[in-house]
Design a protein around this motif. Structure first.
Motif, mmCIF file in Angstrom:
data_model
loop_
_atom_site.group_PDB
_atom_site.id
_atom_site.type_symbol
_atom_site.label_atom_id
_atom_site.label_comp_id
_atom_site.label_asym_id
_atom_site.label_seq_id
_atom_site.Cartn_x
_atom_site.Cartn_y
_atom_site.Cartn_z
ATOM 1 N N PRO A 51 16.999 7.870 7.064
ATOM 2 C CA PRO A 51 17.283 6.471 6.703
ATOM 3 C C PRO A 51 16.845 6.087 5.289
ATOM 4 N N SER A 89 18.973 4.075 12.218
ATOM 5 C CA SER A 89 18.881 5.191 13.156
ATOM 6 C C SER A 89 19.554 4.819 14.474
ATOM 7 N N VAL A 147 -0.692 11.247 2.714
ATOM 8 C CA VAL A 147 -1.382 9.997 3.075
ATOM 9 C C VAL A 147 -0.430 8.829 3.315
ATOM 10 N N ARG A 188 -4.291 0.356 4.472
ATOM 11 C CA ARG A 188 -3.551 0.908 5.607
ATOM 12 C C ARG A 188 -4.390 0.827 6.877
ATOM 13 N N VAL A 244 0.579 -0.778 15.049
ATOM 14 C CA VAL A 244 1.608 0.147 15.537
ATOM 15 C C VAL A 244 1.001 1.465 16.030
ATOM 16 N N ARG A 294 2.463 9.117 4.861
ATOM 17 C CA ARG A 294 3.360 9.380 5.990
ATOM 18 C C ARG A 294 3.545 8.106 6.805
ATOM 19 N N ALA A 324 9.081 3.652 15.807
ATOM 20 C CA ALA A 324 10.499 3.944 15.595
ATOM 21 C C ALA A 324 10.996 4.886 16.689
ATOM 22 N N GLY A 357 10.088 -1.437 8.757
ATOM 23 C CA GLY A 357 10.449 -1.365 10.161
ATOM 24 C C GLY A 357 11.845 -1.860 10.452
ATOM 25 N N PHE A 367 0.817 -1.211 0.000
ATOM 26 C CA PHE A 367 0.000 0.000 0.000
ATOM 27 C C PHE A 367 0.852 1.263 0.000
ATOM 28 N N SER A 388 11.922 12.877 7.191
ATOM 29 C CA SER A 388 12.325 11.468 7.048
ATOM 30 C C SER A 388 11.144 10.502 7.035
HETATM 31 C C1 HEM Z 1 13.260 5.861 11.577
HETATM 32 C C2 HEM Z 1 12.495 4.931 11.110
HETATM 33 C C3 HEM Z 1 11.626 5.040 9.885
HETATM 34 C C4 HEM Z 1 11.736 5.872 8.801
HETATM 35 C C5 HEM Z 1 12.764 6.959 8.536
HETATM 36 C C6 HEM Z 1 10.630 5.551 7.914
HETATM 37 C C7 HEM Z 1 10.399 6.198 6.712
HETATM 38 C C8 HEM Z 1 9.256 6.043 5.942
HETATM 39 C C9 HEM Z 1 8.940 6.777 4.742
HETATM 40 C C10 HEM Z 1 9.840 7.839 4.105
HETATM 41 C C11 HEM Z 1 7.742 6.372 4.288
HETATM 42 C C12 HEM Z 1 6.991 6.872 3.035
HETATM 43 C C13 HEM Z 1 6.412 8.227 3.275
HETATM 44 C C14 HEM Z 1 5.811 8.889 2.055
HETATM 45 O O1 HEM Z 1 5.691 8.268 0.986
HETATM 46 O O2 HEM Z 1 5.416 10.064 2.175
HETATM 47 C C15 HEM Z 1 7.291 5.341 5.195
HETATM 48 C C16 HEM Z 1 6.112 4.660 5.065
HETATM 49 C C17 HEM Z 1 5.807 3.548 5.813
HETATM 50 N N1 HEM Z 1 6.503 3.064 6.909
HETATM 51 FE FE1 HEM Z 1 8.150 3.865 7.744
HETATM 52 N N2 HEM Z 1 9.904 4.540 8.460
HETATM 53 C C18 HEM Z 1 10.473 4.184 9.662
HETATM 54 C C19 HEM Z 1 10.042 3.202 10.522
HETATM 55 C C20 HEM Z 1 8.977 2.368 10.289
HETATM 56 C C21 HEM Z 1 8.546 1.288 11.143
HETATM 57 C C22 HEM Z 1 9.163 0.931 12.478
HETATM 58 C C23 HEM Z 1 7.484 0.696 10.507
HETATM 59 C C24 HEM Z 1 6.611 -0.463 10.901
HETATM 60 C C25 HEM Z 1 6.696 -1.246 11.828
HETATM 61 C C26 HEM Z 1 7.244 1.411 9.286
HETATM 62 C C27 HEM Z 1 6.247 1.123 8.392
HETATM 63 C C28 HEM Z 1 5.873 1.914 7.331
HETATM 64 C C29 HEM Z 1 4.715 1.668 6.500
HETATM 65 C C30 HEM Z 1 3.738 0.517 6.639
HETATM 66 C C31 HEM Z 1 4.671 2.688 5.537
HETATM 67 C C32 HEM Z 1 3.638 2.888 4.428
HETATM 68 C C33 HEM Z 1 2.632 3.916 4.824
HETATM 69 C C34 HEM Z 1 1.647 4.276 3.728
HETATM 70 O O3 HEM Z 1 1.938 4.125 2.542
HETATM 71 O O4 HEM Z 1 0.540 4.716 4.077
HETATM 72 N N3 HEM Z 1 8.162 2.416 9.173
HETATM 73 N N4 HEM Z 1 8.218 5.173 6.201
#
Ligand code: HEM
Ligand code: FES
Lengths: 106, 475
Positions: free
Chosen positions: B358, B320, B420, B162, B169, B422, B429, B313, B150, B415
């Motif tokens: 990251p 980090s 949507v 989503r 989480v 985000r 994290a 994740g 997604f 970061s």
């Molecule tokens: C420092 C740690 C993390 C960073 C820097 C990070 C960064 C990101 C970024 C850049 C996006 C896309 C945002 C966008 O397109 O505007 C994203 C989406 C996502 N992240 Fe993270 N993430 C981190 C940790 C995590 C963790 C711990 C999880 C899950 C356990 C996770 C699950 C997801 C999921 C499922 C999405 C998709 C959300 C969507 O499309 O609606 N992330 N993350």
């Protein structure tokens, strides 16, 4: 003096002097009201300024805009009175407004 | 399966529709691992028939300083830019001289780079004009491995999926997890060797994130390192990010992942049917939601969503965890500030995530002709939002390259992206990093980085493959 009341999730509340022509998010941040992060600086792009407006005030505050609806869709704990505080402009008409904070921001 | 990538582009529309239907039907009935193996064989046969060479990981050569290049020659898709310490100068030049920049010739095809904070925010918010489909990595993944996640879907499909999983989480669930996370952090830190060099990356960063993932997925704990391996494969493909994972290895890995998760799904479904109370893990949540309860019948989506949590994740939090140690070593005055006031930890966590960024970027595709920063972007153009550059934009952050744990707008880093998509795991994290530092500070009087860490080869993941450290316990 015109004020807006912010009520924390634990029930404690604070009256903040109303400054016109800013957003509710900015007003809260300027006055260091805890529980509003406002990470995107008011661009309606982060969802971390979620507040819940008392039902009797919903009409005065106005409806959610389209972008805001989209972000609120993804906000956990969304309620009928949920709004993004950065999308609410402060005006004199909001004197006495009661704003509840959610337990967490997304 | 992304049927589009499997079918020859020359098929006429009717045939194509029929073929797509057939593939979709097959997806619902053929067990997933076989399907992946099938796609692998198909790709190999096609490569043989068309005499295509399989994609091999790129070879590292020293890059020139940016001053020696004409603007048109700057190609920030190079997976060695971060490793060679050149990314800051390359992106600064783009921010100052060509904030919306076109590169027609890259190994990943032509693309636009958006490098200023405000422009990136505008693109990320505008999902109608800048679509996250079909992929959010720079190149296309190996053919037949286009799993559906997604993060790479537009509303309304994105929103439905989503919502089905985000509670795993959500802050409420995290409150219950905090004690568990803390006890695991303590275990790992208590067993660190004293006063002798060890590699922080596998010993602390990978170990802690693997434990966390195993919990979120309710995956067999003793096999948790498989999660790390799969995640590294999924994020490391040469085609997608210029990484080092080999295509054959990736296919084998994904097939193995598919069989593990399919088994886990059916096992949980059987336990639920037998009246067992469902857990609060990801698969149980999916099984309890109308939009996703049959997800196992849409294998590529099923795999995609699990892979998304594992990849999302894993690397990000892991890197980090390493970055904080590195940054505090590079900026000893900040370590002194932190020791004097541990209350700065939450703000420092945001600053670590800003400083490290990251994930360097997310990709978008223009759905119509549009203007951005004075440039004309055509429908179908690839647009890269360089968060790593936005986080160092001097128009937004004063002294942007410095690591300042009390930076007043550290939370406004990009970061986690905006709009949507985000990051869904942002609070998890932050929580993991906060706990790590709360436990590190009182335990160790010094945490010393020895020499230069080894950086990962990728244009997406900004991380550390290894970082030697030595710790001394507080007396
Ligand atoms: C420092 C740690 C993390 C960073 C820097 C990070 C960064 C990101 C970024 C850049 C996006 C896309 C945002 C966008 O397109 O505007 C994203 C989406 C996502 N992240 Fe993270 N993430 C981190 C940790 C995590 C963790 C711990 C999880 C899950 C356990 C996770 C699950 C997801 C999921 C499922 C999405 C998709 C959300 C969507 O499309 O609606 N992330 N993350
Ligand atoms: S401040 Fe980001 S949505 Fe309101």
């Amino acid at each position: 003096m015109a004020t807006i009341t912010f009520i924390q999730h634990d029930g404690t509340s604070r009256d903040i002097p109303l400054t016109e022509g800013t957003s509710l998010m900015q007003l809260a941040r300027d006055n260091r009201v805890p529980g509003i992060d406002g990470d995107c600086g008011g661009a309606c792009a982060c969802g971390t300024c979620h507040v819940i407006i008392d039902r009797e005030w919903l009409a005065a505050v106005g409806p959610r805009n389209a972008e805001e609806k989209q972000m609120l869709e993804l906000t956990p704990d969304v309620q009928p009175g949920s709004r993004l505080a950065c999308q609410i402009q402060t005006t004199g008409a909001l004197d006495g407004l009661r704003v509840h904070l959610p337990e967490h921001q997304m | 399966m992304n049927t589009r990538t499997l079918l020859p582009t020359t098929l006429n529309p009717t045939l194509r529709r029929l073929a797509e239907q057939a593939i979709t039907k097959a997806q619902a009935t053929i067990p997933i691992p076989l399907q992946i193996k099938g796609a692998h064989l198909f790709l190999k046969a096609k490569q043989r028939a068309l005499k295509q060479a399989p994609v091999r990981p790129p070879v590292e050569t020293p890059l020139p300083p940016v001053e020696q290049l004409a603007l048109t020659e700057i190609d920030v898709s190079n997976p060695f830019l971060f490793r060679q310490g050149l990314w800051q100068s390359y992106f600064k030049r783009l921010r100052d001289e060509a904030p919306v920049h076109y590169q027609p010739n890259s190994p990943f095809g032509p693309y636009w780079s958006v490098t200023r904070y405000d422009d990136i925010l505008a693109v990320d918010k505008n999902h109608a004009v800048f679509s996250a489909e079909p992929f959010i990595v720079m190149g296309d993944p190996p053919e037949g491995l286009g799993v559906e996640m997604f993060i790479a879907m537009d509303p309304p499909r994105h929103d439905a999926q989503r919502k089905a999983v985000q509670d795993v989480v959500a802050p409420k669930n995290l409150q219950d997890m905090e004690a568990l996370i803390r006890s695991r952090v303590r275990d790992v830190l208590d067993s660190l060797p004293e006063d002798q060099p060890f590699d922080w990356v596998p010993t602390v960063s990978i170990e802690l994130t693997a434990r966390m993932l195993a919990t979120l997925l309710d995956f067999p704990y003793e096999q948790r390192h498989k999660l790390v391996y799969w995640s590294d494969l999924a994020a490391g493909s040469a085609e997608a990010t210029g990484g080092t994972a080999d295509t054959d290895e990736t296919f084998i890995g994904v097939a193995d992942m598919a069989s593990h998760f399919t088994r886990l799904w059916h096992d949980k479904a059987a336990r639920r049917a037998a009246g067992e109370k469902p857990g609060f893990d990801l698969i149980s949540l999916m099984q309890g939601n109308d939009d996703t309860k049959d997800l196992v019948k849409r294998p590529m989506e099923f795999l995609g969503n699990l892979a998304l949590l594992i990849v999302g994740g894993n690397d990000t939090t892991r890197n980090s965890m390493s970055a904080g140690v590195l940054a505090l070593n590079r900026y000893p005055e900040e370590m002194a500030k932190l020791r004097a006031d541990p209350g700065l930890i939450p703000n420092m966590v945001s600053e670590i995530i800003r400083w490290q960024t990251p994930l360097a970027y997310m990709r978008r595709m223009a759905t119509c002709d549009t203007m951005l920063g004075g440039q004309f972007i055509r429908k179908g153009d690839k647009v890269m939002m360089w968060y790593a550059s936005g986080n160092r934009d001097e128009r937004k952050f004063a002294n942007p390259d410095a690591f300042l744990i009390d930076r007043d707008n550290a939370r406004q880093h990009m970061s986690f992206g905006y709009g949507v998509h985000r990051c869904m795991g942002n609070r998890l994290a932050e929580l993991q990093l906060k706990i790590l530092w709360e436990e590190l500070l009182p335990r160790f009087s010094t945490i010393e980085v020895l020499g230069e860490p080894e950086r990962v080869q990728s244009n997406l993941v900004r991380g550390y493959a290894s970082m030697m450290v030595r710790v001394k316990r507080a007396k």
